[in-house]
Scaffold this motif. Sequence first.
Motif, PDB file in Angstrom:
ATOM      1  N   ALA A  46       0.814  -1.211   0.000  1.00 49.20           N
ATOM      2  CA  ALA A  46       0.000   0.000   0.000  1.00 49.20           C
ATOM      3  C   ALA A  46       0.848   1.262   0.000  1.00 49.20           C
ATOM      4  O   ALA A  46       0.435   2.305  -0.530  1.00 49.20           O
ATOM      5  CB  ALA A  46      -0.934  -0.006   1.206  1.00 49.20           C
ATOM      6  N   ASN A  48       3.875   1.555  -1.400  1.00 51.87           N
ATOM      7  CA  ASN A  48       4.822   1.592  -2.517  1.00 51.87           C
ATOM      8  C   ASN A  48       4.310   2.519  -3.616  1.00 51.87           C
ATOM      9  O   ASN A  48       3.217   2.319  -4.152  1.00 51.87           O
ATOM     10  CB  ASN A  48       5.018   0.184  -3.077  1.00 51.87           C
ATOM     11  CG  ASN A  48       6.259   0.073  -3.948  1.00 51.87           C
ATOM     12  OD1 ASN A  48       6.602   0.998  -4.678  1.00 51.87           O
ATOM     13  ND2 ASN A  48       6.921  -1.068  -3.873  1.00 51.87           N
ATOM     14  N   PRO A  49       5.086   3.531  -4.007  1.00 52.25           N
ATOM     15  CA  PRO A  49       4.614   4.469  -5.035  1.00 52.25           C
ATOM     16  C   PRO A  49       4.714   3.921  -6.458  1.00 52.25           C
ATOM     17  O   PRO A  49       4.152   4.517  -7.377  1.00 52.25           O
ATOM     18  CB  PRO A  49       5.545   5.671  -4.855  1.00 52.25           C
ATOM     19  CG  PRO A  49       6.817   5.084  -4.307  1.00 52.25           C
ATOM     20  CD  PRO A  49       6.387   3.946  -3.422  1.00 52.25           C
ATOM     21  N   LYS A  50       5.426   2.788  -6.649  1.00 51.52           N
ATOM     22  CA  LYS A  50       5.553   2.235  -7.994  1.00 51.52           C
ATOM     23  C   LYS A  50       4.200   1.729  -8.486  1.00 51.52           C
ATOM     24  O   LYS A  50       3.428   1.133  -7.738  1.00 51.52           O
ATOM     25  CB  LYS A  50       6.564   1.083  -8.015  1.00 51.52           C
ATOM     26  CG  LYS A  50       7.978   1.447  -7.599  1.00 51.52           C
ATOM     27  CD  LYS A  50       8.901   0.264  -7.851  1.00 51.52           C
ATOM     28  CE  LYS A  50      10.319   0.534  -7.366  1.00 51.52           C
ATOM     29  NZ  LYS A  50      10.470   0.286  -5.939  1.00 51.52           N
ATOM     30  N   LYS A  51       3.936   1.920  -9.773  1.00 52.05           N
ATOM     31  CA  LYS A  51       2.673   1.484 -10.359  1.00 52.05           C
ATOM     32  C   LYS A  51       2.626  -0.034 -10.560  1.00 52.05           C
ATOM     33  O   LYS A  51       1.543  -0.614 -10.662  1.00 52.05           O
ATOM     34  CB  LYS A  51       2.453   2.167 -11.714  1.00 52.05           C
ATOM     35  CG  LYS A  51       2.319   3.671 -11.636  1.00 52.05           C
ATOM     36  CD  LYS A  51       1.020   4.086 -10.974  1.00 52.05           C
ATOM     37  CE  LYS A  51       0.825   5.588 -11.037  1.00 52.05           C
ATOM     38  NZ  LYS A  51      -0.414   6.025 -10.347  1.00 52.05           N
ATOM     39  N   ASN A  96      -3.333   1.292  -5.890  1.00 51.87           N
ATOM     40  CA  ASN A  96      -2.114   1.903  -6.419  1.00 51.87           C
ATOM     41  C   ASN A  96      -1.411   1.028  -7.453  1.00 51.87           C
ATOM     42  O   ASN A  96      -0.340   1.376  -7.954  1.00 51.87           O
ATOM     43  CB  ASN A  96      -1.142   2.243  -5.287  1.00 51.87           C
ATOM     44  CG  ASN A  96      -0.638   1.006  -4.543  1.00 51.87           C
ATOM     45  OD1 ASN A  96      -1.116  -0.108  -4.792  1.00 51.87           O
ATOM     46  ND2 ASN A  96       0.310   1.200  -3.644  1.00 51.87           N
TER      47      ASN A  96
END
Length: 419
Positions: A46, A48-51, A96
């Motif tokens: 949740a 983690n900014p990676k797509k 995300n």
Amino acid sequence: MSVQLYAPRPHQAVLHRRLQRFNVLVAHRRFGKTVFCINELIAKAAANPKKDARYGYVAPLLSQAKDIAWDYLKRFTAPIPGITVSESELWVELPNGARIRLYGADNADRLRGLYFDGIVLDEYAQMSPRVWPEIIRPMLADRQGWALFIGTPLGRNHFCTLYEQAKADPSWFAASLPASQTGILPEPEIAAARRAMSPETFAQEFECSFAAGVPGAYYARLIETAEHEGRLGRVPWEPRLPVVTAWDLGIGDATAIWFAQALGPEVRIIDYYEASGAALAHYAKQLADRPYVYGEHLLPHDVSVRELSSGTSRLETLRGFGLKVRVLGAQPVAEGIEAARNLIPRCWIDSERCARGLDALRLYRPDFDAKRQAFSQRPLHDWTSHAADAFRYLALGLRRPLHPVGEIDQTSLYSPFTW
């Protein structure tokens, strides 16, 4: 399925804060290992900014992963708006784009080519020792992913080795969590379990002891005796003796090979090799790349069966590589196990070159019949079977004396080894 919010127990909350990139947790039964791990995965995914973030939960068997963790994964992600669930592929995708998927180590080669930002290996003691270094670790490299090993001891195997290494490495986090210290289980419950179980089993399951033997294991005590007697260590290759190999040939799974030298009653186990998914030419090259002078190569009776696709047997292929192959007759498995039990007290085993094979021998055990609550007459077929079957063929094959290379002074071969 009910919606549930995660409320970690005090010990779990502390562990969540202390975890590093690589972690080994040895935890007692009913600690709440799976709930802890699933929620660690969810929290990291949740945030983690990676797509395209990817996380994995690996159990010894895919069926175990589904039975143990799937409901927890759905239950604790259910409060998150916009999640996607795949029942057929056992993954949950967060809004995300981060995805958490369940896997089984029983078919770990299917993981090749994937990548992970984080992964949990639950009950690592029951997995093949090749799963981590050969398959999982490379998948973390480009993403600098993290790993969490967790489980209960199962004798002194690769999980024990990993835990000891982690304790000595400041870049890893290692913790042992026995029931007597966590306070999770009420004392009357611990006392009742102690009365119902053997001291060894209780020590293993509730006090996180690696010293306890594996229940029902065929060779564990013999290997332990060999270690106490100093017969596990550095065993040099004697160039004046032929090296005999014993194979368990896999088709869809692993092929295992033991390398041994024998003179009179003494048997030196100097090497071990195992690989999966490789052609016979690969194993022939492994033999050729070693400096050994070979005698016989012992193979099971089914090596003579011709393949439908080529019309050629594996026996013919191996002989085409110039190997002197002896095919063993079909023998009952019980007879081979007894032969192996008689062989081990005569063996000096190289503990470094044969580490993976030794792990398998320590854990090789009968299947357990849950309905009868008793051990079966059949060995459990898992990752330990390949090494154990090859060792069984070695024991059966060594019933016939092997002759040394050239004329040698036999008494010189009994000088003490240099450890």
